[in-house]
Write a protein that holds these residues in place. Sequence first.
Motif, PDB file in Angstrom:
ATOM      1  N   THR A 228       6.619   6.223   4.654  1.00 52.86           N
ATOM      2  CA  THR A 228       6.711   6.618   3.766  1.00 52.86           C
ATOM      3  C   THR A 228       5.619   8.356   4.341  1.00 52.86           C
TER       4      THR A 228
ATOM      5  N   GLU B 224       3.004   9.169   3.062  1.00 49.40           N
ATOM      6  CA  GLU B 224       2.058   8.487   2.824  1.00 49.40           C
ATOM      7  C   GLU B 224       1.212   8.310   4.073  1.00 49.40           C
TER       8      GLU B 224
ATOM      9  N   ARG C 269       0.955  -1.162   0.197  1.00 48.60           N
ATOM     10  CA  ARG C 269      -0.050   0.296  -0.119  1.00 48.60           C
ATOM     11  C   ARG C 269       1.028   1.527  -0.386  1.00 48.60           C
ATOM     12  N   GLU C 270       1.919   1.020   0.071  1.00 51.69           N
ATOM     13  CA  GLU C 270       2.925   2.265  -0.528  1.00 51.69           C
ATOM     14  C   GLU C 270       3.324   3.225   1.092  1.00 51.69           C
ATOM     15  N   LEU C 271       3.169   2.507   2.914  1.00 54.14           N
ATOM     16  CA  LEU C 271       2.640   3.129   3.330  1.00 54.14           C
ATOM     17  C   LEU C 271       3.793   2.818   4.440  1.00 54.14           C
TER      18      LEU C 271
ATOM     19  N   ARG D 246       0.717  10.460   7.041  1.00 55.29           N
ATOM     20  CA  ARG D 246      -0.501  11.089   6.873  1.00 55.29           C
ATOM     21  C   ARG D 246      -1.577  10.626   7.111  1.00 55.29           C
ATOM     22  N   LEU D 247      -1.170   8.843   7.019  1.00 50.61           N
ATOM     23  CA  LEU D 247      -1.854   8.227   7.199  1.00 50.61           C
ATOM     24  C   LEU D 247      -2.417   7.777   8.756  1.00 50.61           C
TER      25      LEU D 247
END
Length: 156
Positions: A96, A98, A76-78, A101-102
């Motif tokens: 990452t 992202e 999920r590129e997290l 941010r998540l």
Amino acid sequence: MPALDLSTHPGHLARRLQQAHTLLWTTIVSEDVTSPQFAVLNTLVGEDGLDQRTVGERVGLDRSTIAEVVRRLVARELIEKTRDTEDARRSVLRLTAEGGRLHHRLAGRTARMNRIFLAPLDPEEQGTFLELLHRVSAAAEELRQPTTRAPGAPRS
């Protein structure tokens, strides 16, 4: 033999507690990110660049489970997973942008969920409850990874 009173069985109560947590998690926090996935993101927010084994130990996941959680977060590129340049047997994990941010979005939701989860208890009871959960969890962890102390020796 009569039926057992399962309300006196810690495992039964722990399962029911987990069910309540899962319901609150998916309702309030996220339907897409699991609690263990959030725990990994949270660990990396605090200390980016840890190896996968250490992250697994910090969040209480065994080797196969942390591997699957990491695989999903990478997909999920997290998080990013790279080989350690000093020890190719180790995988280093980094959050990452992202993923950061998540984590930020979900952190507030987890706080709200925890308030609701613990609402039946007054503040003093909440502290006691969390302390007891820590003690039982630590004892369970010792069963999984026994120390070298002699059987029956007091714990330090």
